[in-house]
Design an enzyme around this catalytic site. Structure first.
Site, PDB file in Angstrom:
ATOM      1  CG  ASP A  46      37.160   4.985 -22.094  1.00 41.35           C
ATOM      2  OD1 ASP A  46      38.417   5.464 -22.182  1.00 41.35           O
ATOM      3  OD2 ASP A  46      36.581   5.039 -20.700  1.00 41.35           O
TER       4      ASP A  46
ATOM      5  CB  SER B  76      37.339   9.055 -14.875  1.00 39.16           C
ATOM      6  OG  SER B  76      38.602   8.896 -15.377  1.00 39.16           O
TER       7      SER B  76
ATOM      8  CG  HIS C 282      37.336   8.486 -20.274  1.00 37.81           C
ATOM      9  ND1 HIS C 282      37.017   7.304 -19.635  1.00 37.81           N
ATOM     10  CD2 HIS C 282      37.744   9.404 -19.380  1.00 37.81           C
ATOM     11  CE1 HIS C 282      37.634   7.640 -18.231  1.00 37.81           C
ATOM     12  NE2 HIS C 282      38.034   8.668 -18.248  1.00 37.81           N
TER      13      HIS C 282
END
Length: 345
Positions: A287, A180, A317
């Site tokens: 995601d 991320s 995610h």
């Protein structure tokens, strides 16, 4: 742990409990930011000490990198390393939208213990400075400082207290990695180092797990996956993280076409001009960032860069650290296996 949702933000909404301060931004249950600069972060994930060892085959320690900035890292090493050839080094940056997270978070500790064991590598998990108190490029600067610190370890210029891991390390096989926002940091650090000499380190690879990139124009997955229940990141939360992390120019935060957010924006350095190592990009099917990640991979290939990508079906995610179900755990094992193979090849 179930799904930790980076939920719908509340921007100056009425009814907030704290009436003594004016709320500037909020991601419900995670973070509140006030107009006077005060920040409240909520302990949604427990922290564990370095001595917590979920797997007997791995050891870890916390080390200080820069006392002035508070930069530190948690280092992982396989216990059997002393009996084998020297090991590759993975410098890892955690996720959290630049605003949350720590190497001490239990979910990251457990994930990286498993990765160190499976990949038979050393891992330096970096505790970089967080936004909004320290907006970008603070996290990138901490990443660069960590690379320089590793370079000095390789040269033997630091104290002997780090010899327990540095003597086991093959500094000619260094990988930058993250998930991320951490993947964004890894990419931007490598891009900044493009063309620079970091000898005796050799950057052999870039591992980007669900990299946190953005842009002003919405892509299909940002629209269709914006509010899915089985993914940790909503589109609205993503926008708020960028609002809190990007630099402020003239009293206003830069927009999402800033090069640090959107590496494909017109204002970004052309990918073909960058000297980048081979890359592995791990993408989650559910995601909001899926299409952004796929677009990045395609652009990298057009620029002549060597990049492999893997799509993990049916998960969202940060599933590998924020979800705990038989299905997500099996996907997490797949991811660790893919990353380990990339480091070993």
């Amino acid at each position: 742990m179930g799904i930790l949702s980076l939920a719908e933000p509340a921007l100056n909404k009425p009814g907030n409990k704290d009436q003594t301060r004016k709320l500037a931004a909020e991601i419900t249950g995670l973070i509140k930011v006030y107009t006077d600069g005060h920040v409240d972060r909520f302990p949604v994930i427990s922290e564990v000490p370095w001595s917590c060892a979920p797997e007997a085959g791995t050891i870890s320690r916390d080390v200080t990198i820069n006392k002035l900035t508070g930069l530190w890292a948690r280092i992982y090493a396989p216990r059997q390393a002393a009996h084998h050839a020297k090991l590759p080094l993975v410098i890892y940056f955690h996720g959290g939208g630049f605003c949350l997270g720590s190497p001490a978070w239990k979910c990251y500790h457990e994930f990286l213990v498993k990765l160190a064991s499976k990949a038979n590598c050393l891992i330096v998990s970096v505790n970089y400075r967080l936004a909004p108190e320290n907006r970008l490029p603070a996290a990138y600067e901490d990443g660069l400082s960590t690379v320089e610190w590793a370079r000095r370890q390789a040269l033997g210029e630091t104290s002997s207290e780090n010899s327990w891991w540095s003597t086991l390390c093959d500094f000619s096989r260094v990988f930058l990695a993250g998930d991320s926002a951490g993947a964004n940091i890894a990419y931007n650090v490598v891009a900044t180092l493009s063309g620079r000499a970091v000898k005796p380190l050799s950057l052999r690879g870039l591992i980007l797990i669900q990299p946190f990139f953005g842009g002003e124009a919405r892509l299909a997955s940002e629209r269709s996956n914006a509010e899915r229940a089985n993914t940790a990141l909503s589109l609205a939360a993503s926008d708020t993280f960028w609002q809190l992390a990007l630099p402020v120019v003239g009293g206003t935060a830069a927009n999402r076409n800033h090069p640090w957010c959107n590496p494909l924006a017109k204002s970004s350095q052309a990918l073909h001009e960058l000297h980048l190592p081979q890359s592995l990009v791990c993408i989650s099917e559910m995601d909001v960032l899926r299409d952004r990640n796929l677009e990045f991979c395609a652009a990298m290939r057009r620029a002549g860069k060597k990049v492999d990508h893997v799509i993990y079906k049916g998960v969202g995610h940060a599933f590998q650290v924020l979800q705990d179900s038989p299905f997500s755990n099996s996907r997490a094992i797949e991811m660790i296996t893919h990353v380990a193979a990339f480091v070993k090849k």
